[in-house]
Design a protein around this motif. Structure first.
Motif, short mmCIF file in Angstrom:
data_model
loop_
_atom_site.label_atom_id
_atom_site.label_comp_id
_atom_site.label_asym_id
_atom_site.label_seq_id
_atom_site.Cartn_x
_atom_site.Cartn_y
_atom_site.Cartn_z
N GLY A 281 -64.83 -36.09 33.17
CA GLY A 281 -65.95 -35.27 32.75
C GLY A 281 -67.13 -36.15 32.39
N GLU A 282 -67.85 -35.78 31.34
CA GLU A 282 -68.98 -36.58 30.89
C GLU A 282 -68.49 -37.81 30.14
N GLY A 283 -69.07 -38.96 30.48
CA GLY A 283 -68.69 -40.19 29.79
C GLY A 283 -67.24 -40.53 30.06
N ASP A 284 -66.50 -40.81 28.98
CA ASP A 284 -65.09 -41.14 29.10
C ASP A 284 -64.19 -39.93 28.92
N ASP A 285 -64.76 -38.76 28.75
CA ASP A 285 -63.97 -37.56 28.53
C ASP A 285 -63.42 -37.02 29.84
#
Length: 790
Positions: A281-285
């Motif tokens: 997802g967004e960033g490390d998520d």
């Protein structure tokens, strides 16, 4: 592969076709006579310009053949050719028309290659048009403008004679203001296979239908009971969605008689998508993927398509055999990954598709082999290697031999035909490209069948990951071939068991003959070194786990994927994937560790020192040993020695303190090292080092104790002197009283009462409270060290 000479064993054409062909030749005599009535030739300078234009190759008008039906006509058919013409020049073309021309019979496979290579060349435009009524005229063609055309011609007007492959040219003729005379301005050549009657001995054709993709799953799984998988992208959803590449492969292949060649990793990945899965997802998520319905539908379609069909399972992850052979065998353990990938392949395919696959085949990239590749390919149990004729070349044969070749050691090289296998490469999104590919494939297949009267087994091994348009073109060509008169389908297993041609070569090409274009895209040695390093960490980690399968299985499959053919040409992406796998394993290993300790104070000759082991995994760990070592055993001993060990088992998500008995021999500071080990003696994790400060009996304590003893002695001495003085006074008083009684006769000597002692003077002091028997607490601030149990 050696090229065929003239067709051998060609069946005789029907008599009426021979008569028609002969009549056409006789009819050409008056036509030649009539040439004297044609318009005068263009001026010399114009002729030179025309020659220059012809020499330049393609003309100023582009001719596109978008459809040719039927692709393989019979005697009563009408051939329809449709497409577009586009004026690419700067001048308007006038008095233009598109017509068909039938060229001479192509009696060699190399002749077909030559025509295909020069399909738009204006040089050597052959023959005359097939009648004026079978042409389409254009008043003018404006520069940059395309015009459609469609021409239909009865087969009997094409004057096709004996069986074979004929050139079919679609040519545009017209004039320009600079060259105002009729001339050919554009042409597109293609092929017209002609065999209306069934062949006496049909070629047995095997078509491999690959279901292979790139690697999508990582080694990471969530801590829930189902171990929710994590994908490094969601691109696979696009491939299996309606209209996607893999969706088209399944939809088109289910109606064909093909051998399905499947990478089990693809099936396992799609099955994982059919339940809960996560994607970046967004960033490390990460976020939950949402293509479960698509995955379930695709798997159902595959199950239906392969039912009662032949299925060949590649090793899990489709490992790059050439890279392994050239760069990986010198790295310890690399071949074991290939063996593991082969072992798990059959179980994966059977569990998901409910069919039992063959795992006897190895498929190097583009069928390119050398002795080292064959050795590696067969090391995991495969005894058949799919090669290709452009690297497994023939010498001294005038025809294409059957596919199987015994190459020694019980191994069979199944040599796919290079011309047929590469027919569908390139951009097939345009109808013109697709149509030309179909006609060329059919032409090569027919030419191969007409080379000799012997029946042969031919294998077609197309590109591993055909695009949707390539798959459509393949399916179109194969449908026509399977309905044709010179070929019949055959499975890959049967093709490998066919009788080998005794004249065919059985010599495996040398290492120097391996194509450099393939070698430069191989996985480097560093790939296999990193795989070996990750495997070594996994081996050390798994022995402490109570449920090894939760870690060993996802990481084992990820290591298989790291060797995949799909990483060719994507070195940076491959390195990122491998590093991600190793980093995640390091994270898991770090979840079982020792808690750091600060300085510990030992205020006595013996005490216990606790060391804490923390387990942040969801499962328990066991088979660990904690060793505590004193670096100065003369000052501090642990269980009477320099070190001691205790077994450790910690439940998931918990910590456990392990206590060690220590004894001090002298004051001072001693360094202690705590280290976890596996039961086989391998270090696990980082050590924890801390100091133990031994303060056996301090000077302050001695002073306090000495002061207390002195007070006790002084208090006793005072009590003793006070009592001694009191006794002396009492004796003196008794003597004085006796003297007084002797001088006073009125007082009887025998009076039984003593006078009451005067208490007004000489009373003894009460001793003070005794001093405490322990030293007072140190009033200094407490240190930063830890206290230990005594």
């Amino acid at each position: 592969m050696a090229e065929a000479a003239d067709f051998q064993g060609t069946s005789p054409s029907p008599a009426r076709r021979w008569l028609r062909r002969t009549g056409a030749l006789l009819a050409g005599v008056p036509l030649l006579t009539g040439l004297v009535q044609l318009p005068a030739a263009p001026p010399a300078d114009a002729a030179g310009a025309d020659a220059t234009q012809a020499a330049s190759g393609a003309g100023s008008v582009s001719v596109s053949v978008d459809t040719l039906t039927p692709a393989v006509p019979t005697e009563d058919d009408t051939v329809t050719v449709s497409g577009t013409v586009t004026n690419k020049g700067k001048q308007t073309v006038t008095d233009a028309h598109v017509g068909l021309r039938v060229g001479p019979l192509l009696n060699t496979r190399s002749g077909i290659d030559s025509v295909a290579k020069n399909s738009t060349d204006l040089q050597n435009v052959f023959g005359s048009e097939v009648g004026d009524k079978y042409a389409e005229e254009f008043d003018k063609l404006t520069p940059g403008i395309s015009q459609p055309f469609s021409i239909s011609v009865p087969v009997d007007k094409l004057d096709l004679g004996q069986d074979g492959v004929y050139q079919l040219a679609v040519a545009l003729s017209g004039e320009t203001s600079a060259q105002p005379w009729p001339q050919t301005l554009g042409v597109q050549r293609t092929f017209l296979p002609w065999q209306p009657d069934d062949a006496g001995k049909k070629t047995k054709t095997t078509f491999m239908w690959p279901l292979v993709s790139t690697s999508h799953m990582t080694a990471e799984t969530r801590s829930d009971e189902q171990q929710t998988p994590v994908f490094h992208d969601d691109d696979l959803a696009e491939e299996i969605s309606p209209g996607g590449r893999l969706d088209r492969m399944v939809a088109l292949g289910k109606d064909l008689d093909v051998t399905w060649v499947i990478d089990p990793d693809l099936l396992a990945s799609v099955e994982a998508m059919s339940d809960r899965y996560e994607v970046p997802g967004e960033g490390d998520d990460t976020v939950v993927g949402g293509h479960q319905a698509v995955a379930k539908h695709w798997l159902t379609q595959v199950q239906e398509a392969v039912a009662d069909k032949e299925v060949v399972a590649l090793p899990f992850g489709d490992p790059d055999l050439a890279s392994l052979a050239h760069n990986g065998t010198s790295v310890s353990g690399s071949l074991s990954h290939l063996k593991e990938a082969t072992d798990v392949a059959a179980d994966t395919v059977e569990a998901i598709l409910h069919v039992k696959p063959s795992t006897d085949f190895a498929w190097p990239v583009d069928g390119a082999v050398d002795p080292s590749i064959v050795k590696v390919a067969t090391s995991a149990g495969a005894d058949k290697v799919i090669a290709r004729s452009d690297t497994f070349e023939e010498t001294g044969l005038s025809y294409t031999p059957s596919a199987p070749r015994p190459i020694g050691g019980g191994t069979t090289a199944v040599v796919a035909d290079a011309r047929l296998s590469t027919a569908f490469q390139g951009d097939m999104t345009k109808a013109s490209a697709s149509t030309l590919a179909v006609q060329r494939f059919l032409a090569q297949s027919l030419a191969l069948g007409l080379q000799t009267g012997k029946q042969r087994s031919v294998v077609v091994a197309p590109q591993r990951t055909p695009s949707a348009s390539q798959a459509r073109t393949m399916a179109e060509a194969l449908t026509i071939l399977q309905d044709g008169t010179w070929s019949e389908p055959q499975g890959l297993v049967a093709a490998a068991k066919a009788q080998p041609d005794p004249a065919a070569t059985t010599k495996v090409p040398s290492a120097s003959a391996y194509p450099s274009s393939l070698r430069k895209h191989e996985l480097p040695r560093t790939t296999f070194e990193q795989i070996a390093r990750t495997q070594a960490k996994l081996d050390k980690f798994k022995v402490i786990l109570s449920d090894q399968s939760r870690v060993v299985t996802p990481f084992g499959r990820a290591l298989n994927r790291e060797m995949s053919v799909s990483w060719r040409g994507r070195q940076s992406e491959a390195a990122i994937y491998r590093s991600g796998v190793e980093a995640y394993l390091d994270t898991l290993i770090g979840q079982v560790r020792l808690i750091d300790k600060s300085e510990t104070k030992l205020s006595g000759r013996s005490a216990t020192i606790p060391v804490t082991v923390q387990n942040n995994l969801v499962q328990g760990v066991e088979h660990l040993v904690l060793r505590l070592t004193s670096t100065n055993p003369t000052r501090l001993e642990i269980d009477g020695d320099a070190y001691t060990e205790q077994p450790v088992a910690v439940s998931g998500g918990h910590s456990q303190s392990v206590k060690f008995t220590t004894s001090a021999n002298a004051n001072g500071r001693a360094t202690v090292v705590a280290q976890l080990y596996t039961q086989d003696g391998q270090k696990y994790g980082e050590p924890v080092t801390f100091d133990v400060k031994v303060t056996e009996i301090t000077a302050t304590v001695m002073l306090v104790i000495g002061g207390g003893v002195l007070l006790l002695v002084l208090a006793g001495f005072r009590m003793y002197t006070q009592r001694k003085r009191a006794a002396a006074r009492e004796a003196q008083e008794r003597d004085h009283e006796a003297d007084e009684n002797a001088d006073d006769p009125q007082t009887p000597e025998t009076a039984g009462e003593r006078p009451t002692q005067d208490s007004g003077a000489g009373d003894p002091e009460q001793p003070s409270d005794p001093a405490p028997d322990t030293a007072p607490e140190n009033a200094d601030p407490s240190g930063t060290g830890e206290r230990v149990d005594r």
